[in-house]
Design a protein around this motif. Structure first.
Motif, PDB file in Angstrom:
ATOM      1  N   ASN A   1       0.013  -2.782   3.774  1.00  0.00           N
ATOM      2  CA  ASN A   1       0.944  -1.799   3.252  1.00  0.00           C
ATOM      3  C   ASN A   1       1.749  -1.169   4.374  1.00  0.00           C
ATOM      4  O   ASN A   1       1.196  -0.658   5.327  1.00  0.00           O
ATOM      5  N   LYS A   2       3.046  -1.202   4.216  1.00  0.00           N
ATOM      6  CA  LYS A   2       3.914  -0.492   5.144  1.00  0.00           C
ATOM      7  C   LYS A   2       4.019   0.946   4.668  1.00  0.00           C
ATOM      8  O   LYS A   2       3.976   1.215   3.472  1.00  0.00           O
ATOM      9  N   PRO A   3       4.188   1.891   5.597  1.00  0.00           N
ATOM     10  CA  PRO A   3       4.327   3.287   5.163  1.00  0.00           C
ATOM     11  C   PRO A   3       5.623   3.493   4.388  1.00  0.00           C
ATOM     12  O   PRO A   3       6.621   2.803   4.617  1.00  0.00           O
ATOM     13  N   ALA A   4       5.579   4.430   3.467  1.00  0.00           N
ATOM     14  CA  ALA A   4       6.778   4.775   2.696  1.00  0.00           C
ATOM     15  C   ALA A   4       7.779   5.459   3.609  1.00  0.00           C
ATOM     16  O   ALA A   4       7.409   6.121   4.577  1.00  0.00           O
ATOM     17  N   ARG A   5       9.051   5.291   3.290  1.00  0.00           N
ATOM     18  CA  ARG A   5      10.109   6.008   4.001  1.00  0.00           C
ATOM     19  C   ARG A   5      10.419   7.260   3.197  1.00  0.00           C
ATOM     20  O   ARG A   5      10.726   7.164   2.007  1.00  0.00           O
ATOM     21  N   VAL A   6      10.324   8.418   3.842  1.00  0.00           N
ATOM     22  CA  VAL A   6      10.540   9.692   3.144  1.00  0.00           C
ATOM     23  C   VAL A   6      11.509  10.542   3.945  1.00  0.00           C
ATOM     24  O   VAL A   6      11.370  10.675   5.163  1.00  0.00           O
ATOM     25  N   GLN A  24      11.140   5.884  -0.519  1.00  0.00           N
ATOM     26  CA  GLN A  24      11.159   4.471  -0.874  1.00  0.00           C
ATOM     27  C   GLN A  24       9.924   3.808  -0.290  1.00  0.00           C
ATOM     28  O   GLN A  24       9.519   4.097   0.838  1.00  0.00           O
ATOM     29  N   MET A  25       9.341   2.940  -1.086  1.00  0.00           N
ATOM     30  CA  MET A  25       8.200   2.168  -0.614  1.00  0.00           C
ATOM     31  C   MET A  25       8.482   0.693  -0.842  1.00  0.00           C
ATOM     32  O   MET A  25       9.280   0.343  -1.710  1.00  0.00           O
ATOM     33  N   GLU A  26       7.864  -0.156  -0.026  1.00  0.00           N
ATOM     34  CA  GLU A  26       8.054  -1.595  -0.182  1.00  0.00           C
ATOM     35  C   GLU A  26       7.028  -2.141  -1.164  1.00  0.00           C
ATOM     36  O   GLU A  26       5.832  -1.887  -1.024  1.00  0.00           O
ATOM     37  N   GLN A  95      -2.493  -3.131  -9.859  1.00  0.00           N
ATOM     38  CA  GLN A  95      -3.620  -3.868  -9.284  1.00  0.00           C
ATOM     39  C   GLN A  95      -4.584  -2.932  -8.555  1.00  0.00           C
ATOM     40  O   GLN A  95      -5.473  -3.376  -7.836  1.00  0.00           O
ATOM     41  N   GLY A  96      -4.389  -1.624  -8.747  1.00  0.00           N
ATOM     42  CA  GLY A  96      -5.306  -0.644  -8.194  1.00  0.00           C
ATOM     43  C   GLY A  96      -4.973  -0.153  -6.797  1.00  0.00           C
ATOM     44  O   GLY A  96      -5.710   0.641  -6.227  1.00  0.00           O
ATOM     45  N   HIS A  97      -3.869  -0.614  -6.219  1.00  0.00           N
ATOM     46  CA  HIS A  97      -3.481  -0.163  -4.884  1.00  0.00           C
ATOM     47  C   HIS A  97      -2.731   1.159  -4.964  1.00  0.00           C
ATOM     48  O   HIS A  97      -2.006   1.410  -5.932  1.00  0.00           O
ATOM     49  N   THR A  98      -2.897   1.980  -3.953  1.00  0.00           N
ATOM     50  CA  THR A  98      -2.169   3.245  -3.872  1.00  0.00           C
ATOM     51  C   THR A  98      -1.532   3.363  -2.489  1.00  0.00           C
ATOM     52  O   THR A  98      -1.989   2.757  -1.519  1.00  0.00           O
ATOM     53  N   LEU A  99      -0.478   4.159  -2.436  1.00  0.00           N
ATOM     54  CA  LEU A  99       0.191   4.474  -1.183  1.00  0.00           C
ATOM     55  C   LEU A  99       0.521   5.956  -1.217  1.00  0.00           C
ATOM     56  O   LEU A  99       0.989   6.456  -2.247  1.00  0.00           O
ATOM     57  N   THR A 100       0.249   6.649  -0.131  1.00  0.00           N
ATOM     58  CA  THR A 100       0.578   8.068  -0.067  1.00  0.00           C
ATOM     59  C   THR A 100       1.449   8.340   1.151  1.00  0.00           C
ATOM     60  O   THR A 100       1.401   7.607   2.146  1.00  0.00           O
TER      61      THR A 100
END
Length: 108
Positions: A1-6, A24-26, A95-100
């Motif tokens: 996972n790449k970090p989100a751009r905020v 934005q997230m990839e 699919q159960g993945h999260t990004l914060t």
């Protein structure tokens, strides 16, 4: 996972200022409706279905995405600065993945 751009319009606002947030997230955002050209088999569905933003632990924004959202989902929202704290954003996929991602806001 790449970090989100905020991006936040002002990380040190005055109380009552309106802040604009862009995030934005990839993510592939595969609908499950297309076939893989190499195998002819359907590509499995893999979409981000939920986004939420909390300021200092209080929910300020929720977005439930659909299959028509394009790759690398982008979101923009505004909120009124009321208190200092962490602006925390959360994306969840099917699919159960999260990004914060977190930005600290200091209200003067």
């Amino acid at each position: 996972n790449k970090p989100a751009r905020v991006w936040v319009s002002n990380e040190a606002p005055k109380a009552g200022d309106i802040l604009r947030v862009r995030a934005q997230m990839e993510h592939v955002m595969e609908t499950g409706l297309r076939n893989d050209p190499a195998t002819g088999q359907p590509r499995p569905r893999h979409i981000v279905h939920h986004f939420e933003a909390k300021m200092a632990g209080k929910l300020i924004f929720v977005w439930d995405l659909g299959t028509s959202i394009s790759q690398n989902p982008y979101i923009e929202f505004t909120f009124k600065a009321r208190q200092s704290g962490d602006l925390t954003m959360l994306w969840k996929d099917d699919q159960g993945h999260t990004l914060t991602a977190t930005k600290t806001i200091t209200v003067s």
